[in-house]
Design a protein around this motif. Sequence first.
Motif, PDB file in Angstrom:
ATOM      1  N   PRO A   1       0.829  -1.208   0.000  1.00 54.92           N
ATOM      2  CA  PRO A   1       0.000   0.000   0.000  1.00 54.92           C
ATOM      3  C   PRO A   1       0.859   1.252   0.000  1.00 54.92           C
ATOM      4  CG  PRO A   1      -0.893  -1.608   1.512  1.00 54.92           C
ATOM      5  CD  PRO A   1       0.440  -2.146   1.045  1.00 54.92           C
ATOM      6  N   GLY A   2       0.479   2.190  -0.782  1.00 48.68           N
ATOM      7  CA  GLY A   2       1.228   3.427  -0.930  1.00 48.68           C
ATOM      8  C   GLY A   2       0.752   4.133  -2.173  1.00 48.68           C
ATOM      9  N   ALA A   3       1.669   4.694  -2.909  1.00 42.88           N
ATOM     10  CA  ALA A   3       1.326   5.455  -4.107  1.00 42.88           C
ATOM     11  C   ALA A   3       2.066   4.899  -5.313  1.00 42.88           C
ATOM     12  CB  ALA A   3       1.681   6.926  -3.907  1.00 42.88           C
ATOM     13  N   ILE A   4       1.392   4.989  -6.451  1.00 42.73           N
ATOM     14  CA  ILE A   4       1.986   4.606  -7.727  1.00 42.73           C
ATOM     15  C   ILE A   4       1.972   5.845  -8.611  1.00 42.73           C
ATOM     16  CG2 ILE A   4       1.746   3.173  -9.794  1.00 42.73           C
ATOM     17  CD1 ILE A   4       0.352   1.084  -7.999  1.00 42.73           C
ATOM     18  N   LEU A   5       3.133   6.198  -9.128  1.00 44.39           N
ATOM     19  CA  LEU A   5       3.259   7.345 -10.015  1.00 44.39           C
ATOM     20  C   LEU A   5       3.598   6.848 -11.416  1.00 44.39           C
ATOM     21  CD1 LEU A   5       3.545  10.395 -10.631  1.00 44.39           C
ATOM     22  CD2 LEU A   5       5.924  10.216  -9.851  1.00 44.39           C
ATOM     23  N   LEU A   6       2.746   7.183 -12.374  1.00 44.76           N
ATOM     24  CA  LEU A   6       2.973   6.822 -13.765  1.00 44.76           C
ATOM     25  C   LEU A   6       3.583   8.012 -14.484  1.00 44.76           C
ATOM     26  CD1 LEU A   6      -0.440   5.052 -14.478  1.00 44.76           C
ATOM     27  CD2 LEU A   6       1.704   4.027 -13.693  1.00 44.76           C
ATOM     28  N   ILE A   7       4.746   7.785 -15.102  1.00 47.75           N
ATOM     29  CA  ILE A   7       5.428   8.845 -15.834  1.00 47.75           C
ATOM     30  C   ILE A   7       5.778   8.330 -17.225  1.00 47.75           C
ATOM     31  CG2 ILE A   7       6.346   9.850 -13.705  1.00 47.75           C
ATOM     32  CD1 ILE A   7       9.102   8.669 -14.476  1.00 47.75           C
TER      33      ILE A   7
ATOM     34  N   ALA B   1      -7.791   0.642 -12.741  1.00 48.47           N
ATOM     35  CA  ALA B   1      -8.968   1.074 -11.981  1.00 48.47           C
ATOM     36  C   ALA B   1      -9.095   0.257 -10.701  1.00 48.47           C
ATOM     37  CB  ALA B   1     -10.222   0.945 -12.835  1.00 48.47           C
ATOM     38  N   GLU B   2      -8.848  -1.032 -10.785  1.00 51.10           N
ATOM     39  CA  GLU B   2      -8.886  -1.886  -9.593  1.00 51.10           C
ATOM     40  C   GLU B   2      -7.786  -1.476  -8.612  1.00 51.10           C
ATOM     41  OE1 GLU B   2      -7.666  -6.188  -8.017  1.00 51.10           O
ATOM     42  OE2 GLU B   2      -8.056  -6.066 -10.163  1.00 51.10           O
ATOM     43  N   ALA B   3      -6.627  -1.118  -9.128  1.00 50.19           N
ATOM     44  CA  ALA B   3      -5.503  -0.725  -8.278  1.00 50.19           C
ATOM     45  C   ALA B   3      -5.809   0.542  -7.487  1.00 50.19           C
ATOM     46  CB  ALA B   3      -4.244  -0.533  -9.118  1.00 50.19           C
TER      47      ALA B   3
ATOM     48  N   HIS C   1      -4.323   1.553  -3.854  1.00 50.09           N
ATOM     49  CA  HIS C   1      -3.211   2.503  -3.923  1.00 50.09           C
ATOM     50  C   HIS C   1      -3.722   3.866  -4.377  1.00 50.09           C
ATOM     51  CE1 HIS C   1      -0.508  -0.982  -3.885  1.00 50.09           C
ATOM     52  NE2 HIS C   1      -1.268  -1.504  -4.827  1.00 50.09           N
ATOM     53  N   LYS C   2      -2.987   4.891  -4.029  1.00 51.58           N
ATOM     54  CA  LYS C   2      -3.220   6.205  -4.610  1.00 51.58           C
ATOM     55  C   LYS C   2      -2.438   6.210  -5.916  1.00 51.58           C
ATOM     56  CE  LYS C   2      -4.867  10.361  -4.418  1.00 51.58           C
ATOM     57  NZ  LYS C   2      -6.246  10.555  -4.748  1.00 51.58           N
TER      58      LYS C   2
ATOM     59  N   ALA D   1      -1.429  13.275 -25.369  1.00 50.92           N
ATOM     60  CA  ALA D   1      -2.822  13.582 -25.739  1.00 50.92           C
ATOM     61  C   ALA D   1      -3.844  12.708 -25.026  1.00 50.92           C
ATOM     62  CB  ALA D   1      -3.006  13.495 -27.249  1.00 50.92           C
ATOM     63  N   ILE D   2      -3.572  12.361 -23.755  1.00 53.64           N
ATOM     64  CA  ILE D   2      -4.555  11.583 -23.010  1.00 53.64           C
ATOM     65  C   ILE D   2      -4.995  12.287 -21.725  1.00 53.64           C
ATOM     66  CG2 ILE D   2      -3.755   9.359 -23.925  1.00 53.64           C
ATOM     67  CD1 ILE D   2      -2.536   8.937 -21.039  1.00 53.64           C
ATOM     68  N   ALA D   3      -4.561  13.508 -21.503  1.00 50.55           N
ATOM     69  CA  ALA D   3      -4.869  14.212 -20.254  1.00 50.55           C
ATOM     70  C   ALA D   3      -6.373  14.361 -20.038  1.00 50.55           C
ATOM     71  CB  ALA D   3      -4.188  15.575 -20.227  1.00 50.55           C
ATOM     72  N   ASP D   4      -7.151  14.386 -21.105  1.00 49.63           N
ATOM     73  CA  ASP D   4      -8.600  14.542 -20.975  1.00 49.63           C
ATOM     74  C   ASP D   4      -9.329  13.202 -20.941  1.00 49.63           C
ATOM     75  OD1 ASP D   4      -8.018  13.914 -23.609  1.00 49.63           O
ATOM     76  OD2 ASP D   4      -9.561  15.216 -24.440  1.00 49.63           O
ATOM     77  N   ARG D   5      -8.585  12.091 -20.917  1.00 48.80           N
ATOM     78  CA  ARG D   5      -9.204  10.754 -20.918  1.00 48.80           C
ATOM     79  C   ARG D   5      -8.726   9.890 -19.759  1.00 48.80           C
ATOM     80  NH1 ARG D   5      -7.977   7.362 -25.083  1.00 48.80           N
ATOM     81  NH2 ARG D   5      -6.002   8.333 -25.556  1.00 48.80           N
ATOM     82  N   LEU D   6      -8.333  10.506 -18.661  1.00 49.76           N
ATOM     83  CA  LEU D   6      -7.804   9.735 -17.542  1.00 49.76           C
ATOM     84  C   LEU D   6      -8.926   9.047 -16.767  1.00 49.76           C
ATOM     85  CD1 LEU D   6      -5.085  12.195 -16.232  1.00 49.76           C
ATOM     86  CD2 LEU D   6      -4.774  10.171 -17.673  1.00 49.76           C
ATOM     87  N   LEU D   7      -8.622   7.879 -16.248  1.00 50.13           N
ATOM     88  CA  LEU D   7      -9.565   7.102 -15.451  1.00 50.13           C
ATOM     89  C   LEU D   7      -9.989   7.879 -14.210  1.00 50.13           C
ATOM     90  CD1 LEU D   7      -7.645   3.715 -15.426  1.00 50.13           C
ATOM     91  CD2 LEU D   7      -9.827   4.131 -16.551  1.00 50.13           C
ATOM     92  N   ASP D   8     -11.211   7.650 -13.781  1.00 52.95           N
ATOM     93  CA  ASP D   8     -11.662   8.197 -12.499  1.00 52.95           C
ATOM     94  C   ASP D   8     -10.804   7.573 -11.402  1.00 52.95           C
ATOM     95  OD1 ASP D   8     -13.665   9.619 -13.768  1.00 52.95           O
ATOM     96  OD2 ASP D   8     -15.197   8.092 -13.401  1.00 52.95           O
ATOM     97  N   GLY D   9     -10.491   8.341 -10.404  1.00 56.07           N
ATOM     98  CA  GLY D   9      -9.690   7.821  -9.308  1.00 56.07           C
ATOM     99  C   GLY D   9      -8.201   8.000  -9.493  1.00 56.07           C
ATOM    100  N   VAL D  10      -7.788   8.487 -10.661  1.00 58.80           N
ATOM    101  CA  VAL D  10      -6.371   8.748 -10.927  1.00 58.80           C
ATOM    102  C   VAL D  10      -6.135  10.245 -10.756  1.00 58.80           C
ATOM    103  CG1 VAL D  10      -4.550   8.732 -12.670  1.00 58.80           C
ATOM    104  CG2 VAL D  10      -6.116   6.788 -12.474  1.00 58.80           C
TER     105      VAL D  10
END
Length: 82
Positions: free
Chosen positions: A25-31, A49-51, A55-56, A68-77
């Motif tokens: 448990p903690g945070a996951i940062l996608l870069i 989405a399950e993660a 995790h945050k 070009a995906i900034a406007d299509r991010l999953l809820d909760g991210v």
Amino acid sequence: AMLHIVNKSPLERPSLDACLRIAEPGAILLIEDAVYAAARGGRSAARLAEATQRHKVYVLLPDAAARAIADRLLDGVATGDY
């Protein structure tokens, strides 16, 4: 809490799957190309989405915008900047 950073596309490398399998448990940062995992409708969307239940999950916003995906991010991210 631990911060896990993933930078490889889930389409090219199993880095995200490995992270989700072992992450405490903690945070996951996608870069960099890993931000593709956070796009709605993508191949990794359901797993990520399950993660978000355990995790945050953060996406580096400049990397999402550059791909070009900034406007299509999953809820909760959440998004972050430098």
